[in-house]
Each structure stands twice: as structure tokens, then as C-alpha cells.
Design a protein around this motif. Structure first.
Motif, mmCIF file in Angstrom:
data_model
loop_
_atom_site.group_PDB
_atom_site.id
_atom_site.type_symbol
_atom_site.label_atom_id
_atom_site.label_comp_id
_atom_site.label_asym_id
_atom_site.label_seq_id
_atom_site.Cartn_x
_atom_site.Cartn_y
_atom_site.Cartn_z
ATOM 1 N N THR A 104 6.194 5.377 6.472
ATOM 2 C CA THR A 104 5.704 6.474 5.650
ATOM 3 C C THR A 104 6.819 6.892 4.705
ATOM 4 O O THR A 104 7.544 7.837 4.964
ATOM 5 C CB THR A 104 5.295 7.668 6.537
ATOM 6 O OG1 THR A 104 4.575 7.190 7.663
ATOM 7 C CG2 THR A 104 4.435 8.638 5.760
ATOM 8 N N MET B 162 -4.643 -2.783 2.088
ATOM 9 C CA MET B 162 -3.900 -1.521 2.146
ATOM 10 C C MET B 162 -3.971 -0.758 0.833
ATOM 11 O O MET B 162 -4.055 0.473 0.812
ATOM 12 C CB MET B 162 -2.439 -1.792 2.485
ATOM 13 C CG MET B 162 -2.209 -2.302 3.891
ATOM 14 S SD MET B 162 -0.446 -2.460 4.209
ATOM 15 C CE MET B 162 0.096 -0.760 3.977
ATOM 16 N N VAL B 163 -3.896 -1.516 -0.261
ATOM 17 C CA VAL B 163 -3.820 -0.877 -1.568
ATOM 18 C C VAL B 163 -5.107 -0.119 -1.895
ATOM 19 O O VAL B 163 -5.108 0.828 -2.678
ATOM 20 C CB VAL B 163 -3.504 -1.934 -2.652
ATOM 21 C CG1 VAL B 163 -3.668 -1.373 -4.037
ATOM 22 C CG2 VAL B 163 -2.088 -2.458 -2.455
ATOM 23 N N LEU B 168 -2.204 5.459 -0.983
ATOM 24 C CA LEU B 168 -1.384 4.437 -1.614
ATOM 25 C C LEU B 168 -1.720 4.311 -3.097
ATOM 26 O O LEU B 168 -0.837 4.133 -3.938
ATOM 27 C CB LEU B 168 -1.597 3.098 -0.892
ATOM 28 C CG LEU B 168 -0.400 2.170 -0.881
ATOM 29 C CD1 LEU B 168 0.827 2.875 -0.339
ATOM 30 C CD2 LEU B 168 -0.692 0.936 -0.064
ATOM 31 N N GLN B 169 -3.001 4.408 -3.401
ATOM 32 C CA GLN B 169 -3.418 4.373 -4.802
ATOM 33 C C GLN B 169 -2.704 5.443 -5.616
ATOM 34 O O GLN B 169 -2.182 5.180 -6.696
ATOM 35 C CB GLN B 169 -4.940 4.593 -4.908
ATOM 36 C CG GLN B 169 -5.761 3.333 -4.728
ATOM 37 C CD GLN B 169 -5.586 2.363 -5.896
ATOM 38 O OE1 GLN B 169 -5.005 2.717 -6.913
ATOM 39 N NE2 GLN B 169 -6.053 1.146 -5.722
ATOM 40 N N LEU B 172 0.949 4.585 -6.228
ATOM 41 C CA LEU B 172 1.214 3.503 -7.161
ATOM 42 C C LEU B 172 1.051 3.949 -8.614
ATOM 43 O O LEU B 172 1.673 3.360 -9.510
ATOM 44 C CB LEU B 172 0.294 2.307 -6.860
ATOM 45 C CG LEU B 172 0.627 1.609 -5.537
ATOM 46 C CD1 LEU B 172 -0.283 0.414 -5.322
ATOM 47 C CD2 LEU B 172 2.083 1.185 -5.499
#
Lengths: 224, 224
Positions: A104, B162-163, B168-169, B172
Motif C-alpha cells: 500500500t 489490478m489496474v 489504482l486508477q 495512475l
DNA sequence: ACCTTAGCATTACGCCGTAAGGCAAGCAAT
DNA sequence: ATTGCTTGCCTTACGGCGTAATGCTAAGGT
């Protein structure tokens, strides 16, 4: 209500200090709370568990690293941040196994990776080249620091004391090549493992640069 | 007296198996004893403490590594043993932080180091050159494997899943260079972190070889 | 027949992380 | 002013950890 004594930042900061002084195994929720003048369970109002605290500690270590500038010379920037990583990890040896295992990432961790990619990207590296360079340099820096922090001695003088001891003497005669190595490297005046870092890094940077210039990688067929 | 059920070897072997399956934090004296059909304290008749058990486990991992031959081509031997180290550490991910931190090397550990020094020495490396080469290669192999075992994904396909996830999006887009990297490296079909290993190692071996042939190391002055 | 010793078990201690709940002080709305 | 909610910290308690101390059993030496 008394003025808040605890903040996540203050707790994480105290935790880093405590781990630096007592080692990571000396850092417990109770010892940390004692250090802060509160009870252990109070910490759980700021961190959901010890894992979250460890995440915050790792992010603080990342925050100590000098970020590479995107508009600088990529070799100089990589050299500077590699030295900075190593220094941070020497200040906080407990962080070496933690940094690569946390899942994390905090803001400093993300900013660190972003700045590294940005630096190489700005220097004209392709995505693949960034991946190569980043993987190699990071593996080297982490691996070197891992070895370094684990070493029972740093300078040759410290090693000389150890070698006097009986069990080690017996081992060095049983394993003659190790004996040769100790005699001709470790015990030579002026030795320190730390001095291997910079030359090794330059070797990597040279290799990365020459690969970029189109020198084909020598495959396994060449040396085998 | 019943035939001895326990030996240090059997205990260490079971401990390695248990750590492989349950992770190092799932290996406790009680869980190990349960697995062996005895009580926890029985293990203390074969190991003075858990640390001694961990030492034995690490030595077993070292024992799985293919030793370089002293009379072989040094590049090929180093390549082979580096791959072997990496495979052993992938089989036993818990060993990565342990291998470099144990202070009581066992016979397999010593034989490993001795064989490595012997190989380079036989190839005509000076003591200093052995120290350089060994430090660099080991740092790389350990560091790479450390990164590799810590990575939450291996192939691009796993990363793609995962993305998709929301947090996470958001990250990024907040860190555009990481986004660029993920899009152009990780998510490109065929990606796997593992494929970076061999090219990086060849880069190192090239560098070691050229330094031996007298090519001066490029110092910080060159790139700065 | 005796004693030693090896091999394993029992009990207990002080640590750990943390779930559950309590309690007092301040703020907000009435 | 009263009420009630929220925030910040504490108390208690639980199960699990490594391991010190001690006990029991049965084989082997004499």
C-alpha cells in the motif's frame, strides 16, 4: 478535550525513531505507546493496525530520498538518488526488507517512483529502456544495501577483530578460498565494503548507456 | 524408547515446507510441532531456539543452489549459479530477507561462498576483482529477487486486472509518469518482470569483463 | 538390578497484536 | 441550559507467540 497529543505523523515519526534505536523487533505497539506517553490502544485511533503504521513508516523513509530532477543529466540524477536511497536505508536499516514488501504505497513512495520514471523518460529513454534501467539500478541499490546492512563488520579493522576468534579461524582454514579472500581483501588496510558501491553503480550506468546507444547485449551464447 | 521421530534435518525440512506453504509468519514452533505430530517443546531438544532453526532453514536453501565449477568459464558459471540462486529464492520467498541477515553460516552457506570465490579466482581474477565482481553480482541477484518476490503481479495479464480497480486508477492519473509506464510497459502483451533478469545480468557480466581488460571506470565526473 | 541418559510432554510466564467497550471533554442543536 | 453526538484516550480481556523449568518414560550401560 485536552489538546490532541497524537497525530498519525507524530506516531509514525516516533515509530521510526524507536525502530532506529531499538531495531524493528523492539518496536511494538506497547513500547511505542509508552514512548509517546499514552496507552497502546490509543494508537489504533490513528492507524487501523500495525501494518498501516509500518506502511506509514516506509513512506517516511521514501520521503527522505532526494528525488531525481526531470531536467537533469540522467546519469547524475540516478547517481544522486541511488546514493540518497543508500543513505536513507543506512539510517533506517529495518526498512530494507520492508520497503519492497509493502503493498500500500504512500504519497512519498508514489512520488519517488514517478520522479524516477520522469527523469529517464525526459532523457529520451523508451518505455522498455526505462523498465530495464529502473529494474537493474533498483535491484543493485537494494541488494547492495541489503548486503551492507547485514554485514557483521564494515571496515577491515572490525573484521580483523572477528577473525581472531577461534571458530572463525577454523572455518577459514576449512574453506581455503574464503581464507584467501579474507586475507587478501578484507584484512588489507583501507578495506571497507562500502567503497564497492560507487564503482558497481558506474558499471551499471555504463552498461545502460551503451545499450541505449545500440550496442547489442551479449547473450548467453557468447560466454558459454 | 520409540524410534526417534525427530532429527534436526527432518525438522528443518518440515519447517522449510511449512514456510513455503504458509509463509514465514505461519511458521511457529507450535505449528511446526503440530505438523510433525509432536509438542512444541520437543523441538528444543534439537535446536536451541527458533533462531537456530531459521539458520538451518537458510542453510538448506543455500544447499539447493548449483555451485559454480572452478574449472569452468567464469561467465557461464556465474550465470548458472545466479539463475540457480534466483530459482531457489523463488521456491522459498521467505528466505530472501533471511539469507543476508543470518550471522551463523552453515556448511552449505560456506561451501557456496567458497565455490564462488574459487571460480573467479581460478579464472584469474585478482582478490580485488573478486571482491568487485562478487559484490556486484550478488547485490543484483538478491535485489532483483527481492523486488520480484515482493511484486504484487508477475505478468501483464495479472497487472491488467489490478489496474481496473478504482483506487489504482485514481493513482495512475495522479502520477502521470507511472501511468505512462504501466500503459507502455506493464500492460503491453508479453510483459513479465522476470524477463528483465537475464539482460541485466549480462550487462553486469559485460561490465565486469571490460573492467578486467583494463577499461577504466567512468567516474562521476563523466556524466555530471 | 540399578542408574544414566535421550526423547518427548506438561505447565507456566511474560510478551505480542488487537477486539470490545467505557468514559470524559468539547461541540452543536435545541 | 440541556441534550446528545463525536473525538480521543484508556481498561480489560483473548488467543497466540517463544521458551524456561520441570516431569515422565523407556532404552542402554554396568
Amino acid at each position: 478535550m485536552p489538546p490532541r497529543k497524537l497525530t498519525p505523523e507524530a506516531i509514525a515519526s516516533a515509530a521510526v525513531d524507536l525502530a532506529d534505536r531499538e531495531g524493528i523487533e523492539g518496536l511494538t505497539m506497547r513500547s511505542l505507546a509508552r514512548h509517546l506517553g499514552v496507552e497502546a490502544m490509543s494508537l489504533y485511533h490513528h492507524f487501523v493496525g500495525k501494518d498501516a503504521l509500518l506502511d506509514a513508516m516506509v513512506d517516511r523513509v521514501y520521503g527522505e530520498i532526494v528525488l531525481p530532477a526531470a531536467d537533469g543529466n540522467w546519469r547524475a540524477e540516478l547517481r544522486r538518488r541511488s546514493a540518497s536511497v543508500r543513505e536513507a536505508l543506512r539510517r533506517h536499516p529495518w526498512a530494507v526488507p520492508l520497503m519492497e514488501s509493502r503493498r500500500t504505497p504512500g504519497p512519498a513512495t508514489l512520488a519517488y517512483h514517478d520522479a524516477n520514471i520522469a527523469c529517464l523518460r525526459a532523457a529520451g529513454f523508451s518505455a522498455d529502456q526505462v523498465a530495464h534501467a529502473y529494474a537493474i539500478v533498483d535491484a543493485y541499490v537494494y541488494g547492495f544495501t541489503l548486503s551492507e546492512t547485514a554485514l557483521p563488520f564494515d571496515t577491515g579493522e572490525e573484521a580483523a577483530v572477528m577473525v581472531q576468534e577461534e571458530p572463525l579461524q577454523a572455518l577459514l582454514t576449512a574453506y581455503p578460498n574464503m581464507g584467501w579472500f579474507v586475507e587478501n581483501v578484507v584484512l588489507v588496510p583501507g578495506y571497507s565494503f562500502a567503497r564497492e558501491f560507487a564503482p558497481g553503480l558506474e558499471l551499471l550506468l555504463d552498461g545502460i548507456e551503451s545499450r541505449r546507444r545500440g550496442v547489442p547485449a551479449s547473450g548467453p551464447s557468447r560466454g558459454a
